[in-house]
Design a protein around this motif. Structure first.
Motif, PDB file in Angstrom:
ATOM      1  N   MET A   1       0.882  -1.067  -0.152  1.00  0.00           N
ATOM      2  CA  MET A   1       0.110  -0.068   0.164  1.00  0.00           C
ATOM      3  C   MET A   1       0.942   1.371  -0.054  1.00  0.00           C
ATOM      4  SD  MET A   1      -3.065   1.083  -0.149  1.00  0.00           S
ATOM      5  CE  MET A   1      -4.184  -0.382   0.238  1.00  0.00           C
ATOM      6  N   GLU A   2       2.019   1.268   0.778  1.00  0.00           N
ATOM      7  CA  GLU A   2       2.848   2.577   0.825  1.00  0.00           C
ATOM      8  C   GLU A   2       3.432   2.672  -0.372  1.00  0.00           C
ATOM      9  OE1 GLU A   2       6.524   3.953   3.284  1.00  0.00           O
ATOM     10  OE2 GLU A   2       5.775   2.218   3.910  1.00  0.00           O
ATOM     11  N   ASN A   3       3.786   1.634  -1.252  1.00  0.00           N
ATOM     12  CA  ASN A   3       4.463   1.752  -2.470  1.00  0.00           C
ATOM     13  C   ASN A   3       3.518   2.409  -3.439  1.00  0.00           C
ATOM     14  OD1 ASN A   3       7.010   0.771  -1.813  1.00  0.00           O
ATOM     15  ND2 ASN A   3       6.420  -1.250  -2.225  1.00  0.00           N
ATOM     16  N   ILE A   4       2.294   1.842  -3.265  1.00  0.00           N
ATOM     17  CA  ILE A   4       1.222   2.376  -4.335  1.00  0.00           C
ATOM     18  C   ILE A   4       1.159   3.744  -4.029  1.00  0.00           C
ATOM     19  CG2 ILE A   4      -1.380   2.293  -4.991  1.00  0.00           C
ATOM     20  CD1 ILE A   4      -1.079  -0.702  -4.437  1.00  0.00           C
ATOM     21  N   SER A   5       1.019   4.063  -2.879  1.00  0.00           N
ATOM     22  CA  SER A   5       0.904   5.622  -2.306  1.00  0.00           C
ATOM     23  C   SER A   5       1.774   6.527  -3.006  1.00  0.00           C
ATOM     24  CB  SER A   5       0.674   5.680  -0.895  1.00  0.00           C
ATOM     25  OG  SER A   5       0.746   6.964  -0.721  1.00  0.00           O
ATOM     26  N   LYS A   6       2.948   5.955  -2.895  1.00  0.00           N
ATOM     27  CA  LYS A   6       4.373   6.923  -3.315  1.00  0.00           C
ATOM     28  C   LYS A   6       4.193   6.987  -4.955  1.00  0.00           C
ATOM     29  CE  LYS A   6       7.523   5.701   0.393  1.00  0.00           C
ATOM     30  NZ  LYS A   6       8.860   5.423   0.896  1.00  0.00           N
ATOM     31  N   LEU A   7       3.817   5.876  -5.453  1.00  0.00           N
ATOM     32  CA  LEU A   7       3.771   6.085  -7.049  1.00  0.00           C
ATOM     33  C   LEU A   7       2.713   6.996  -7.478  1.00  0.00           C
ATOM     34  CD1 LEU A   7       4.405   4.815  -9.803  1.00  0.00           C
ATOM     35  CD2 LEU A   7       2.448   3.204  -9.571  1.00  0.00           C
ATOM     36  N   ILE A   8       1.379   7.066  -6.679  1.00  0.00           N
ATOM     37  CA  ILE A   8       0.437   8.123  -7.036  1.00  0.00           C
ATOM     38  C   ILE A   8       0.737   9.120  -6.573  1.00  0.00           C
ATOM     39  CG2 ILE A   8      -1.960   8.874  -6.217  1.00  0.00           C
ATOM     40  CD1 ILE A   8      -2.312   5.908  -5.645  1.00  0.00           C
ATOM     41  N   GLN A   9       1.549   9.512  -5.626  1.00  0.00           N
ATOM     42  CA  GLN A   9       2.248  10.746  -5.412  1.00  0.00           C
ATOM     43  C   GLN A   9       3.471  11.204  -6.427  1.00  0.00           C
ATOM     44  OE1 GLN A   9       3.783  11.454  -1.290  1.00  0.00           O
ATOM     45  NE2 GLN A   9       2.250  10.016  -0.562  1.00  0.00           N
ATOM     46  N   GLY A  10       3.931  10.466  -7.102  1.00  0.00           N
ATOM     47  CA  GLY A  10       5.107  10.881  -7.966  1.00  0.00           C
ATOM     48  C   GLY A  10       4.489  11.067  -9.359  1.00  0.00           C
ATOM     49  N   ILE A  11       3.225  10.919  -9.760  1.00  0.00           N
ATOM     50  CA  ILE A  11       2.923  10.990 -10.950  1.00  0.00           C
ATOM     51  C   ILE A  11       1.778  12.024 -11.194  1.00  0.00           C
ATOM     52  CG2 ILE A  11       2.054   9.587 -13.115  1.00  0.00           C
ATOM     53  CD1 ILE A  11       3.663   7.213 -12.156  1.00  0.00           C
ATOM     54  N   GLY A  12       1.558  12.939 -12.182  1.00  0.00           N
ATOM     55  CA  GLY A  12       0.600  13.453 -12.468  1.00  0.00           C
ATOM     56  C   GLY A  12       0.628  13.842 -13.882  1.00  0.00           C
ATOM     57  N   THR A  13      -0.662  14.385 -14.470  1.00  0.00           N
ATOM     58  CA  THR A  13      -0.692  14.918 -15.923  1.00  0.00           C
ATOM     59  C   THR A  13      -1.343  16.107 -15.937  1.00  0.00           C
ATOM     60  OG1 THR A  13      -2.830  13.655 -16.190  1.00  0.00           O
ATOM     61  CG2 THR A  13      -0.867  12.395 -16.560  1.00  0.00           C
ATOM     62  N   LEU A  14      -1.080  16.869 -16.935  1.00  0.00           N
ATOM     63  CA  LEU A  14      -1.584  18.126 -17.226  1.00  0.00           C
ATOM     64  C   LEU A  14      -2.131  18.222 -18.532  1.00  0.00           C
ATOM     65  CD1 LEU A  14      -2.316  21.026 -16.114  1.00  0.00           C
ATOM     66  CD2 LEU A  14      -0.008  21.745 -17.056  1.00  0.00           C
ATOM     67  N   LEU A  15      -3.346  18.286 -19.020  1.00  0.00           N
ATOM     68  CA  LEU A  15      -3.940  18.402 -20.258  1.00  0.00           C
ATOM     69  C   LEU A  15      -4.448  19.844 -20.832  1.00  0.00           C
ATOM     70  CD1 LEU A  15      -5.014  17.209 -22.957  1.00  0.00           C
ATOM     71  CD2 LEU A  15      -7.134  16.724 -21.604  1.00  0.00           C
ATOM     72  N   ILE A  16      -3.807  20.230 -21.805  1.00  0.00           N
ATOM     73  CA  ILE A  16      -4.451  21.544 -22.313  1.00  0.00           C
ATOM     74  C   ILE A  16      -4.892  21.456 -23.761  1.00  0.00           C
ATOM     75  CG2 ILE A  16      -3.849  23.794 -23.502  1.00  0.00           C
ATOM     76  CD1 ILE A  16      -3.391  23.790 -20.353  1.00  0.00           C
ATOM     77  N   GLY A  17      -6.388  21.845 -24.071  1.00  0.00           N
ATOM     78  CA  GLY A  17      -6.942  21.905 -25.301  1.00  0.00           C
ATOM     79  C   GLY A  17      -7.429  23.284 -25.591  1.00  0.00           C
ATOM     80  N   ILE A  18      -6.964  23.224 -26.884  1.00  0.00           N
ATOM     81  CA  ILE A  18      -7.176  24.668 -27.515  1.00  0.00           C
ATOM     82  C   ILE A  18      -8.279  24.518 -28.882  1.00  0.00           C
ATOM     83  CG2 ILE A  18      -6.262  26.704 -28.574  1.00  0.00           C
ATOM     84  CD1 ILE A  18      -3.854  26.556 -27.168  1.00  0.00           C
ATOM     85  N   ALA A  19      -9.303  24.997 -28.600  1.00  0.00           N
ATOM     86  CA  ALA A  19     -10.258  24.836 -30.079  1.00  0.00           C
ATOM     87  C   ALA A  19     -10.085  25.948 -30.929  1.00  0.00           C
ATOM     88  CB  ALA A  19     -11.832  24.664 -29.625  1.00  0.00           C
ATOM     89  N   PHE A  20      -9.789  25.779 -32.047  1.00  0.00           N
ATOM     90  CA  PHE A  20      -9.585  26.730 -33.264  1.00  0.00           C
ATOM     91  C   PHE A  20     -10.747  26.654 -34.288  1.00  0.00           C
ATOM     92  CE2 PHE A  20      -5.540  26.553 -31.659  1.00  0.00           C
ATOM     93  CZ  PHE A  20      -5.009  27.717 -31.702  1.00  0.00           C
ATOM     94  N   ILE A  21     -11.142  28.014 -34.831  1.00  0.00           N
ATOM     95  CA  ILE A  21     -11.961  27.967 -35.857  1.00  0.00           C
ATOM     96  C   ILE A  21     -11.179  28.576 -36.882  1.00  0.00           C
ATOM     97  CG2 ILE A  21     -14.125  28.748 -37.105  1.00  0.00           C
ATOM     98  CD1 ILE A  21     -15.417  28.696 -34.384  1.00  0.00           C
ATOM     99  N   TRP A  22     -11.005  28.191 -38.141  1.00  0.00           N
ATOM    100  CA  TRP A  22     -10.252  28.447 -39.270  1.00  0.00           C
ATOM    101  C   TRP A  22     -11.017  28.912 -40.424  1.00  0.00           C
ATOM    102  CZ3 TRP A  22      -6.523  25.233 -36.617  1.00  0.00           C
ATOM    103  CH2 TRP A  22      -5.341  25.854 -36.530  1.00  0.00           C
ATOM    104  N   GLY A  23     -10.800  29.908 -40.926  1.00  0.00           N
ATOM    105  CA  GLY A  23     -11.364  30.274 -42.507  1.00  0.00           C
ATOM    106  C   GLY A  23     -10.790  29.365 -43.527  1.00  0.00           C
ATOM    107  N   ILE A  24     -11.715  28.921 -44.304  1.00  0.00           N
ATOM    108  CA  ILE A  24     -11.125  28.352 -45.514  1.00  0.00           C
ATOM    109  C   ILE A  24     -11.212  29.272 -46.595  1.00  0.00           C
ATOM    110  CG2 ILE A  24     -11.595  26.195 -47.131  1.00  0.00           C
ATOM    111  CD1 ILE A  24     -10.681  25.459 -44.585  1.00  0.00           C
ATOM    112  N   ALA A  25      -9.813  29.364 -47.211  1.00  0.00           N
ATOM    113  CA  ALA A  25      -9.751  30.327 -48.483  1.00  0.00           C
ATOM    114  C   ALA A  25      -9.908  29.594 -49.698  1.00  0.00           C
ATOM    115  CB  ALA A  25      -8.465  30.857 -48.361  1.00  0.00           C
ATOM    116  N   VAL A  26     -10.695  29.991 -50.646  1.00  0.00           N
ATOM    117  CA  VAL A  26     -10.959  29.383 -51.852  1.00  0.00           C
ATOM    118  C   VAL A  26     -10.343  30.268 -53.008  1.00  0.00           C
ATOM    119  CG1 VAL A  26     -12.400  28.292 -53.305  1.00  0.00           C
ATOM    120  CG2 VAL A  26     -12.861  28.292 -51.090  1.00  0.00           C
ATOM    121  N   GLY A  27      -9.177  29.991 -53.314  1.00  0.00           N
ATOM    122  CA  GLY A  27      -8.567  30.833 -54.415  1.00  0.00           C
ATOM    123  C   GLY A  27      -8.193  32.033 -53.814  1.00  0.00           C
ATOM    124  N   ALA A  28      -8.579  33.314 -54.333  1.00  0.00           N
ATOM    125  CA  ALA A  28      -8.346  34.573 -53.622  1.00  0.00           C
ATOM    126  C   ALA A  28      -9.366  35.020 -52.815  1.00  0.00           C
ATOM    127  CB  ALA A  28      -8.036  35.520 -54.824  1.00  0.00           C
TER     128      ALA A  28
END
Length: 202
Positions: A1-28
């Motif tokens: 249990m102690e080893n599992i606890s230390k493993l949990i303490q030692g790992i984390g994640t950070l997620l960043i999401g960015i949503a974009f809306i682009w224009g689609i250029a058709v010719g000029a």
């Protein structure tokens, strides 16, 4: 249990999401000429594993007495001993927060009427540690010096570390979104125009 606890303490994640809306250029032709419907929406994401460099642990001291003043004094004394013991472990006093003492009466409702039996006082000490491996030692110090209950460790990272992580991940998310949008536009036989809208989340 102690080893599992230390493993949990030692790992984390950070997620960043960015949503974009682009224009689609058709010719000029561009969005400025009224083709607002010609857009493409993608979400770029970036995830990074990290080792937490900050941990918060808390301990609560309780005591009771026949008067509210006496209960407050008793809990301040017992919590003060705990505070001294924590400082003796090398914790900077600036990293220690002591919350206000609360005092509440305990009632006896026998014989059909309310009467005060005694008063219970409590106070909480929170410690912010930059050495996350020290969390268990501080919790043991708290319980060994009168703390009735403890909470934590609550793991995370310092503000400066978080800010840098978020900056790096946002750049990676932008790159990911750009690659997705470019590939989709090419598949549709069009070219990518200007970014119309950006939404960032974590």
């Amino acid at each position: 249990m102690e080893n599992i606890s230390k493993l949990i303490q030692g790992i984390g994640t950070l997620l960043i999401g960015i949503a974009f809306i682009w224009g689609i250029a058709v010719g000029a032709t561009s969005l400025s000429k009224g083709l607002q419907g010609n857009t493409i929406t993608v979400t770029g994401k970036a995830t990074r594993a990290f080792t937490p460099n900050q941990s918060v642990v808390s301990g609560t001291w309780e005591d009771k007495a026949k008067s509210s003043d006496e209960a407050r004094t008793k809990v301040q004394t017992s919590a003060g001993k705990g505070l001294d013991a924590i400082k003796a472990k090398g914790v900077d006093s600036k990293k220690i927060t002591t919350e206000n003492v609360s005092v509440n009466p305990n009632y006896d409702w026998s014989n059909g009427k309310q009467s005060v039996i005694d008063y219970r006082a409590s106070t909480t000490i929170s410690v912010t540690l930059e050495d996350t491996a020290k969390a268990n030692e501080i919790i043991s110090t708290m319980t060994g010096n009168g703390a009735r209950s403890t909470s934590g460790p609550s793991l995370g990272f310092t503000t400066s570390t978080k800010d840098q992580l978020e900056k790096d991940l946002k750049l990676e998310a932008v790159t990911d979104a750009n690659e997705q949008a470019t590939a989709l536009a090419q598949k549709a036989g069009s070219k990518l125009g200007k970014v119309v809208s950006i939404t960032s989340g974590s």
